[in-house]
Write an enzyme that holds these catalytic residues in place. Structure first.
Site: not given
Length: 784
Positions: A652, A682, A739
């Site tokens: 990531e 990310d 996330e």
């Protein structure tokens, strides 16, 4: 020393050549002389033989003597025989009848007639070989050397004819020591002579000799004969003597009687030894004269040189006085003049070097070395002292529009302006910074600080007036870091280090100046020491991974986890990632952290693979990692070593890391993707990435930052952004992970928007591998 060495080398060569050539030459000379003496010996023996033969023939022809023999008149025979013996000096006189029976015999040398020898009774006669008598009868006389009663005689045999042989006359001379000495006296050199005879034991024995019996015994002990018993002729060296053998009687191929001439080599060498001693004395005397003369000459020659040597030592110590040369020596005058010119040039160059060593080459201002010297003098004198570091702002931007010469002129003008405001000349410490030595004042600390702050403010305000460089007007500004002795440091290094720390604070201060703050500096030092402890933590097991599951909404199972670094220091306790990871990125230690993380993740994948657990692990990469061209090789080596498929490892990267140097990052990412690794962007949405670059990146997933997901249940704007991002990702052929999912409503909406995966506290907090494995064992974690 050179002259002495050369003299000794030449003389030594002469002596070596001389002494090495003496023995062969002496031996050759002695051989020649022995050969000549051998010829003389043979001639003497022949003459003695001839004398005996003539005397014997005269007596044999005497009528009265023949008549006495015929009538057997012994008194007459003895009288005639004695008279002839005395006349010729024979040692033996014998008259034999035809059968070899002795008629009369006289022995003893004629020179010793008083001893009764010549007139004595018969004492015996030699046994004459028949061949001897036959030769005498045939030739009228014969000569041989024969032993008689253990004595050697040179014998002459003559027949008495009347007219047929009626008797034999024998005259003989004994070859004894006296005879040897007589023959030696006639030799051209002072050699020695010996007579040898073969004894009953078949070996040659000494019969008579002049001297040196020990040398003769050594000679006889050597194999002096051939295999047939014949005496070896020629020269033989034995016991420091040179021997020359002469066979005198050969019988049946064996030498029965022989003479040996011999000469001592030591005696021959004595004259040369004296000559060598004389040469050594001459060498010693010459060496002494040479040393004395060389010392006298060298003193006169080297005295001016020693003066120059002492002058060179003064020059080495910094004394550049000229040397006065002796007036009478033209060569030394020239040498001294050259030396003085050299000293002048050295002095000029040293001044130039010292100036360059203590000044900035580009501006001519004092440099750091000169500033530290002046600061040290102030500290040693105990003067109240303060130091100000002045950093010029916007110099990097100015270099874009100014030439190098213009920048140097600008820095020189800044130095001149600073010098007008400070009590001492400013020093240029680096490209963008100057150092000022200020009077610390002796008032109380607050008053002194205020006065120094006022001066620093004046210096900073002076930059409000622009600088003119050529035809260009330049505006710039400055920031100042201030320290004061002894409050902020006792020595030069400490003061300058603390001044740099104060300048760091001034960069953030609105007024553009700041004093050294010990508390903030200690905090900075603690942050720097944090990296050292981090390196130790990586090696001793303090740093571990916590794994946060990523839930696949389509199947309701966990197919991947994200590895998050956790550090529990033995001294600091738990250290948050936000505290040490940014610092590791600034110091470059993040590469060590990344390498540790990749090794740990791949080993964990290998362990799960053995147990049949097919869960992927995602590892975060930093900006520094994307600039590392060796990263793909490291990853490939780890996967090959642990036999882990590349698809099981996910990497990531953040938007900001990619955009810092997109070209280099793209090259590294393409190489990783070609290996079969899954790549993710990310914290998507927090950077300033271009959609054009996103499209070019070889990524398979984007992760929406938690800042957009946390308030998804209450914020309509976040719903719009999340839904748009999911649609954009799908349109680009990428999977999307959200996330920061912490409530059921956010999860429901993400499922409705078609999000592929979610992770957050609602699913699971980051947990150690021991707590993660039971969680992974569940078949379904959330209803699809």
């Amino acid at each position: 020393m050179v002259y002495v060495a050369l003299f000794l080398a030449v003389q030594g060569g002469v002596l070596v050549a001389f002494t090495s050539s003496i023995p062969p030459g002496v031996r050759g000379q002695i051989e020649d002389q022995l050969n000549a003496s051998a010829r003389v010996f043979k001639r003497i023996m022949s003459e003695r033989e001839a004398q005996l033969g003539v005397s014997a023939q005269l007596l044999a022809r005497d009528y009265g003597f023949r008549d006495a023999i015929a009538t057997a008149d012994e008194p007459t025979i003895r009288s005639a025989l004695r008279n002839q013996q005395q006349r010729i000096g024979a040692d033996l006189a014998v008259v034999l009848d035809l059968d070899g029976t002795i008629v009369t015999t006289l022995t003893g040398n004629a020179r010793n007639t008083n001893n009764g020898g010549a007139g004595g009774a018969d004492t015996g006669a030699p046994e004459l070989p028949s061949s001897f008598m036959a030769e005498a009868e045939e030739k009228g006389a014969a000569s041989r050397i024969l032993p008689v009663q253990d004595r050697l005689y040179q014998l002459v045999l003559v027949p008495v004819m009347a007219p047929e042989p009626i008797a034999w006359i024998v005259f003989g001379t004994e070859l004894d020591q006296a005879a040897a000495r007589d023959i030696k006296a006639l030799s051209p050199i002072d050699l020695d002579l010996a007579f040898l005879r073969r004894g009953d034991d078949g070996a040659l024995h000494l019969a008579a000799a002049t001297s040196s019996h020990a040398a003769l015994e050594a000679f006889l002990a050597q194999p002096a004969e051939s295999a047939t018993g014949s005496l070896l002729q020629g020269a033989h060296e034995v016991n420091q003597h040179l021997f020359w053998g002469l066979p005198l009687l050969e019988q049946d191929g064996r030498t029965q009687v022989a003479a040996v001439l011999y000469y001592s080599l030591d005696s021959a060498m004595q004259a040369y030894t004296r000559l060598v001693a004389i040469l050594l004395l001459v060498t010693a005397g010459g060496l002494l004269v040479l040393i004395v003369g060389s010392v006298l000459v060298s003193r006169g020659v080297t005295r001016p040189l020693r003066d120059l040597a002492r002058a060179s030592q003064r020059v080495a110590a910094g004394d550049y006085r000229e040397v006065v040369a002796p007036a009478r020596d033209v060569e030394f005058n020239d040498l001294t003049g050259s030396f003085n010119r050299m000293v002048g040039a050295v002095k000029e160059r040293e001044q130039h070097i010292r100036f360059q060593a203590s000044h900035d080459i580009e501006t001519g201002l004092p440099n750091r070395l000169d500033f530290e010297r002046r600061l040290g003098e102030h500290l040693a004198a105990g003067k109240p002292t303060a130091v100000a570091l002045v950093e010029i702002q916007n110099l990097a931007e100015l270099r874009v529009v100014l030439t190098h010469a213009d920048v140097n002129d600008l820095m020189g003008a800044i130095g001149d302006r600073l010098g007008c405001l400070a009590s001492s000349a400013p020093a240029r410490l680096s490209t963008e910074s100057f150092a000022l030595l200020l009077d610390g004042d002796e008032g109380t600390a607050p008053d002194a600080d205020r006065r120094l702050e006022a001066l620093a403010t004046t210096i900073r305000n002076s930059f409000l007036a622009p600088f003119t460089v050529g035809d260009i007007v330049v505006d710039t500004s400055a920031r100042l870091g201030l320290v004061r002795h002894p409050r902020d440091g006792e020595d030069i290094a400490t003061l300058l280090r603390h001044a740099c720390a104060a300048l760091d604070s001034a960069r953030l201060h609105p007024q553009g100046l700041a004093w050294y703050d010990r508390d903030s500096d200690d905090s900075r030092n603690r942050r720097l020491s944090l990296m050292s402890e981090l390196r130790e933590g990586l090696s001793n097991g303090e740093v571990t991974f916590a794994y946060q599951p990523k839930l696949d909404l389509a199947t309701g199972t966990v197919k991947a986890v994200e590895a998050l670094v956790r550090w529990k220091s033995a001294t600091r306790g738990f250290v948050p990632p936000d505290e040490f990871i940014p610092l590791a990125e600034r110091t470059g230690d993040v590469r060590l952290l990344t390498e540790w993380g990749l090794r740990t993740a791949v080993r964990q994948l290998a362990a799960w693979q053995e147990r049949g657990c097919e869960v992927a692990i995602a590892v975060n990469l930093s900006t520094s990692d994307l600039m590392n061209q060796r990263l793909p090789q490291l990853v490939a080596g780890l996967l090959h070593e642990h036999r882990v498929p590349a698809s099981r490892l996910k990497l990531e990267v953040t938007e900001s890391a990619v955009m810092q140097d997109a070209a280099r990052a793209l090259a590294v990412l393409n190489e990783l993707a070609a290996m079969g690794l899954s790549l993710s962007i990310d914290d998507y949405g927090t950077g300033y990435s271009s959609l054009g670059y996103i499209k070019r990146l070889p990524v398979s997933e984007i992760k929406i930052d938690k800042s957009f997901v946390t308030h998804l249940a209450t914020s309509e704007e976040d719903n719009i952004l999340v839904r748009s991002t999911i649609d954009l990702g799908h349109n680009l052929g990428l999977s999307v992970t959200a996330e920061g999912v912490e409530d059921e409503e956010s999860l429901r909406r993400l499922r409705a928007y078609g999000c592929d995966c979610v992770q957050g506290y609602l699913i699971s907090r980051p947990v150690p591998v021991a707590d993660l494995e039971p969680f992974l064992g569940s078949a379904h974690h959330v209803e699809a």
